[in-house]
Design a protein around this motif. Sequence first.
Motif, PDB file in Angstrom:
ATOM      1  N   GLU A 452       8.307 -21.942  -2.555  1.00 46.23           N
ATOM      2  CA  GLU A 452       7.009 -21.321  -2.267  1.00 46.23           C
ATOM      3  C   GLU A 452       6.291 -22.075  -1.140  1.00 46.23           C
ATOM      4  O   GLU A 452       5.645 -21.468  -0.282  1.00 46.23           O
ATOM      5  N   ILE A 453       6.389 -23.404  -1.153  1.00 48.00           N
ATOM      6  CA  ILE A 453       5.774 -24.200  -0.082  1.00 48.00           C
ATOM      7  C   ILE A 453       6.360 -23.795   1.268  1.00 48.00           C
ATOM      8  O   ILE A 453       5.627 -23.545   2.245  1.00 48.00           O
ATOM      9  N   GLU A 454       7.689 -23.711   1.338  1.00 51.85           N
ATOM     10  CA  GLU A 454       8.353 -23.343   2.587  1.00 51.85           C
ATOM     11  C   GLU A 454       7.931 -21.944   3.047  1.00 51.85           C
ATOM     12  O   GLU A 454       7.657 -21.721   4.232  1.00 51.85           O
ATOM     13  N   LYS A 455       7.823 -21.028   2.108  1.00 50.41           N
ATOM     14  CA  LYS A 455       7.454 -19.644   2.425  1.00 50.41           C
ATOM     15  C   LYS A 455       6.061 -19.566   3.052  1.00 50.41           C
ATOM     16  O   LYS A 455       5.851 -18.882   4.057  1.00 50.41           O
ATOM     17  N   HIS A 456       5.105 -20.281   2.485  1.00 51.85           N
ATOM     18  CA  HIS A 456       3.733 -20.214   2.991  1.00 51.85           C
ATOM     19  C   HIS A 456       3.587 -20.961   4.313  1.00 51.85           C
ATOM     20  O   HIS A 456       2.793 -20.553   5.174  1.00 51.85           O
ATOM     21  N   LEU A 457       4.328 -22.061   4.486  1.00 49.34           N
ATOM     22  CA  LEU A 457       4.287 -22.764   5.768  1.00 49.34           C
ATOM     23  C   LEU A 457       4.876 -21.916   6.884  1.00 49.34           C
ATOM     24  O   LEU A 457       4.337 -21.880   8.006  1.00 49.34           O
ATOM     25  N   ALA A 459       4.789 -18.821   7.077  1.00 52.09           N
ATOM     26  CA  ALA A 459       3.839 -17.741   7.381  1.00 52.09           C
ATOM     27  C   ALA A 459       2.631 -18.254   8.167  1.00 52.09           C
ATOM     28  O   ALA A 459       1.707 -17.484   8.453  1.00 52.09           O
ATOM     29  N   GLY A 460       2.630 -19.558   8.498  1.00 51.52           N
ATOM     30  CA  GLY A 460       1.538 -20.110   9.288  1.00 51.52           C
ATOM     31  C   GLY A 460       0.330 -20.532   8.474  1.00 51.52           C
ATOM     32  O   GLY A 460      -0.765 -20.705   9.032  1.00 51.52           O
ATOM     33  N   ASN A 461       0.508 -20.729   7.175  1.00 51.22           N
ATOM     34  CA  ASN A 461      -0.607 -21.080   6.294  1.00 51.22           C
ATOM     35  C   ASN A 461      -0.531 -22.553   5.869  1.00 51.22           C
ATOM     36  O   ASN A 461       0.401 -23.277   6.213  1.00 51.22           O
ATOM     37  N   GLN A 462      -1.521 -22.958   5.092  1.00 49.56           N
ATOM     38  CA  GLN A 462      -1.579 -24.321   4.578  1.00 49.56           C
ATOM     39  C   GLN A 462      -1.363 -24.330   3.069  1.00 49.56           C
ATOM     40  O   GLN A 462      -1.623 -23.340   2.382  1.00 49.56           O
ATOM     41  N   GLY A 573      -6.486 -25.732  11.349  1.00 56.84           N
ATOM     42  CA  GLY A 573      -5.812 -24.467  11.065  1.00 56.84           C
ATOM     43  C   GLY A 573      -4.309 -24.484  11.183  1.00 56.84           C
ATOM     44  O   GLY A 573      -3.660 -23.493  10.869  1.00 56.84           O
ATOM     45  N   THR A 574      -3.695 -25.578  11.648  1.00 60.57           N
ATOM     46  CA  THR A 574      -2.240 -25.601  11.798  1.00 60.57           C
ATOM     47  C   THR A 574      -1.561 -25.668  10.435  1.00 60.57           C
ATOM     48  O   THR A 574      -2.121 -26.210   9.482  1.00 60.57           O
ATOM     49  N   PRO A 575      -0.361 -25.094  10.303  1.00 60.91           N
ATOM     50  CA  PRO A 575       0.348 -25.150   9.016  1.00 60.91           C
ATOM     51  C   PRO A 575       0.599 -26.596   8.617  1.00 60.91           C
ATOM     52  O   PRO A 575       1.161 -27.371   9.395  1.00 60.91           O
ATOM     53  N   GLN A 576       0.178 -26.970   7.440  1.00 64.44           N
ATOM     54  CA  GLN A 576       0.351 -28.334   6.967  1.00 64.44           C
ATOM     55  C   GLN A 576       0.214 -28.378   5.456  1.00 64.44           C
ATOM     56  O   GLN A 576      -0.198 -27.395   4.825  1.00 64.44           O
ATOM     57  N   ILE A 577       0.569 -29.542   4.884  1.00 60.35           N
ATOM     58  CA  ILE A 577       0.529 -29.715   3.435  1.00 60.35           C
ATOM     59  C   ILE A 577      -0.526 -30.753   3.100  1.00 60.35           C
ATOM     60  O   ILE A 577      -0.570 -31.827   3.691  1.00 60.35           O
ATOM     61  N   LEU A 578      -1.373 -30.446   2.137  1.00 60.68           N
ATOM     62  CA  LEU A 578      -2.385 -31.369   1.641  1.00 60.68           C
ATOM     63  C   LEU A 578      -1.955 -31.839   0.263  1.00 60.68           C
ATOM     64  O   LEU A 578      -1.621 -31.020  -0.602  1.00 60.68           O
ATOM     65  N   VAL A 579      -1.911 -33.143   0.055  1.00 65.47           N
ATOM     66  CA  VAL A 579      -1.614 -33.715  -1.258  1.00 65.47           C
ATOM     67  C   VAL A 579      -2.850 -34.494  -1.684  1.00 65.47           C
ATOM     68  O   VAL A 579      -3.303 -35.390  -0.967  1.00 65.47           O
ATOM     69  N   THR A 594      -3.393 -21.044   1.389  1.00 63.26           N
ATOM     70  CA  THR A 594      -3.015 -19.842   0.635  1.00 63.26           C
ATOM     71  C   THR A 594      -2.176 -20.165  -0.594  1.00 63.26           C
ATOM     72  O   THR A 594      -1.976 -19.300  -1.450  1.00 63.26           O
ATOM     73  N   LEU A 595      -1.673 -21.398  -0.678  1.00 64.29           N
ATOM     74  CA  LEU A 595      -0.882 -21.793  -1.851  1.00 64.29           C
ATOM     75  C   LEU A 595      -1.455 -23.085  -2.418  1.00 64.29           C
ATOM     76  O   LEU A 595      -1.653 -24.063  -1.686  1.00 64.29           O
ATOM     77  N   VAL A 596      -1.700 -23.081  -3.731  1.00 64.59           N
ATOM     78  CA  VAL A 596      -2.135 -24.276  -4.453  1.00 64.59           C
ATOM     79  C   VAL A 596      -1.133 -24.550  -5.561  1.00 64.59           C
ATOM     80  O   VAL A 596      -0.801 -23.644  -6.335  1.00 64.59           O
ATOM     81  N   GLY A 597      -0.659 -25.780  -5.627  1.00 66.74           N
ATOM     82  CA  GLY A 597       0.243 -26.169  -6.709  1.00 66.74           C
ATOM     83  C   GLY A 597      -0.381 -27.263  -7.554  1.00 66.74           C
ATOM     84  O   GLY A 597      -0.773 -28.309  -7.029  1.00 66.74           O
ATOM     85  N   ILE A 598      -0.504 -27.021  -8.860  1.00 66.75           N
ATOM     86  CA  ILE A 598      -1.030 -28.019  -9.793  1.00 66.75           C
ATOM     87  C   ILE A 598       0.178 -28.624 -10.505  1.00 66.75           C
ATOM     88  O   ILE A 598       0.842 -27.951 -11.300  1.00 66.75           O
ATOM     89  N   LEU A 599       0.461 -29.896 -10.227  1.00 61.72           N
ATOM     90  CA  LEU A 599       1.750 -30.465 -10.593  1.00 61.72           C
ATOM     91  C   LEU A 599       1.782 -31.115 -11.965  1.00 61.72           C
ATOM     92  O   LEU A 599       2.862 -31.322 -12.508  1.00 61.72           O
TER      93      LEU A 599
END
Length: 773
Positions: A452-457, A459-462, A573-579, A594-599
């Motif tokens: 899912e992370i790869e899919k949203h990245l 698509a140009g999202n965060q 606005g660039t595609p990136q991952i926030l931890v 557009t994607l939030v993961g609660i681990l």
Amino acid sequence: MIIQVALPQPLRKTFDYLLPSALASQSVAPGMRVKVPWGKQELIGVIMGTSFHSDVPAAKLRPILALLDAEPIIPPALIQFCRWAADYYHHPIGETMALTLPPILRKQSNKTTGKKVEIWQLTEAGKELDITTLKRARKQHEAMRLFQKLVEPDEPPLPQPLPHTGGRGADCAKEHNSSFLKDSTKLTIDQLQEHNINRDTLLKLQQQGWIEKTFIHQIILPTDGESTLDSFAHHEPLLLNDEQQHAVNLIRESLQRFVPFVLDGVTGSGKTEVYLHIIHDVLRNGKQALVLVPEIGLTPQTVARFQHRFPNTNIAIFHSNLTDNERLQQWQQAQRGEARIIIGTRSALFTPLPELGVIIIDEVHDASFKQHEGLRYSARDLALKRGQMAQVPVIMGSATHTLETLLQVKKQRFISLPLTKRAGDAKPPTFQVIDMRKQPIREGLALVTQREIEKHLMAGNQVLLFINRRGFSPVLLCHDCGWTAVCNRCDARMTLHMDPYQLHCHHCDTVTPVTRACPQCRGENVLTVGVGTERIERYLQQVFPQHKTIRIDRDTTRRKNSLENLLDEIHDGTPQILVGTQMSAKGHHFPNVTLVGILNVDQGLCSADFRATEQLAQLVTQVAGRAGRAEKRGHVLLQTHFPDNPLLIRLLREGYGSFAEAALQEREMAHLPPYSAMAIIRAESPKQENTMAFLDNIRDLAISLQLPDFNIMGPMPAIMAKRAGMFRGLLLLQSTHKTQLQLALKQLMPLIESQKKSNNVRWHVDIDPIDTF
């Protein structure tokens, strides 16, 4: 005259002092500071009252050493508020009053801060001087002509007032001496030099007695940088939807009286826009607005948005990262009424505000509104009390109100203002529960989550990944003998950090070097077990090297402006991952996420605290609220080993409101807060037997009172029985009604304080605790 003084001492009373004859001609009033002798020391306290009688023999009374203020700096209403708080929380009045003063004013008589500015003005002789007698001294004539023009009533002054200075606070900078702004008969040395009047000329005029020199201190507000403003493009008020307009209209009707409003808005529903509309009305009425935010992380973006909406309004800022001088500057402007909007964390509630018009508490559910040291107060409860005393409305905003707040709405003591729609065209996120059982997991991430992370990245999202555990790994384990790295001062394991490379106890801050060999069996098969933000960040950098990974936790935001800089990177606005930890979940606006993961959902499902499920539901809802806040719809992943948990199912299917209703029913059946009142007496000492013996004694005292509707549980060790070298225990007191619990504590507290102190036991009482064990 007897002066009753509140001193910052752990004693629940004021202290009587004499007014010496040398000060008899000076006015004395509550709210003024005094310097007094205290044993061999000198302390600064606040006058609480005066009298001509004392219970202390006159021969034992000592005179005050100095009056430090010409007039009260703490208003009577704030003194009354502090008396109530000290009484309700059973805390010393002197330590409570100290919260109303910035640290500098608690330590020394007076302090002026800011840039020293040289000021010149006419003397009485200069005003009467016939300047035609100076025509031969051309420069002196020009200077005196300029000064005399300033005092002529029919002509406007030539120079402009001293310009405002500062960074983002430039629009709201004020003079330390506010009268200077209104007094156009004074000129700064810079203004005089602009008119080609040099210092030699001024000194000659001063020698003649025609002008005089003084100094003021110009305050320059602390700057937090400019960049955060770019996230808020709207200078004008946004158009309100029907629900927002209804909320604004109801609050407007109550601006002259106390009404508690519960702004119950889903994440992204535009609660801040409601605040801004109300503040506009408050400012137009000539009043001040107090805005409380849960922690420092929210303050920069909140200030940025408020300053963008009110560019010509003085805004004071209060949070723990201010220096003592900065805090004094902000306090002075608020106390004098120059700052019209005051934004701060919970301690800002004790600021003197002469023209308070509204109190706003944003994200009111947040646990950081509860103070855990000193005066252990709830900022929400005290804000309601201060609003009631000042007869101003209190607005409590959140998407996940506490059960205590919702029960007051149910009893119609608070007015609910629902906001059920997200602002603009934003849609609520969709949820997906990932069953972690028998799933392939890499560094805390299920394979489904990685896809899912790869899919949203792509698509140009965060993407935002939430785990409430900082560091690299929470456990360092020897695979050969089972040894684990534990803290010698706490009942807790040491957390492994990679930057810097060390073992760190997050409870007492003990730091030790990392051992490569097991200290118990000398084996080298030492493993890291579990994941934290550091470990996930490193793994994601390997899996998605073409995308930036940003970590937001206490370790990456320690330096000043570091959080703002990270937020700027996210907002590009660039595609990136926030931890991130909880800091990333609190009110931030990430339009491209557009994607939030609660681990680590299971952490809240397996706790001994009866509030854990409520806090988990709030956390899930708040973190999920970071997804899809603009035109892109969000998706939320929840990793759990308990996908069939009924609480989790109800929360995701029916929302937080339905969960809260079920949780209230459970609490009522169990006679737990908010359907009962609770207090905890906590104690600690270097020896466990001393701690428990002290609490046993208190229990016996409480039982001897034989009070109705007063239940005593314990004593018992705390869940973390040892912390920072101290053994901790607690005694839980409970009653059906708050009034009955307060009556019991008023009888019990003097009995505890009359006991002989021994064995280095420290103790305190926590009213309405949010951490039960």
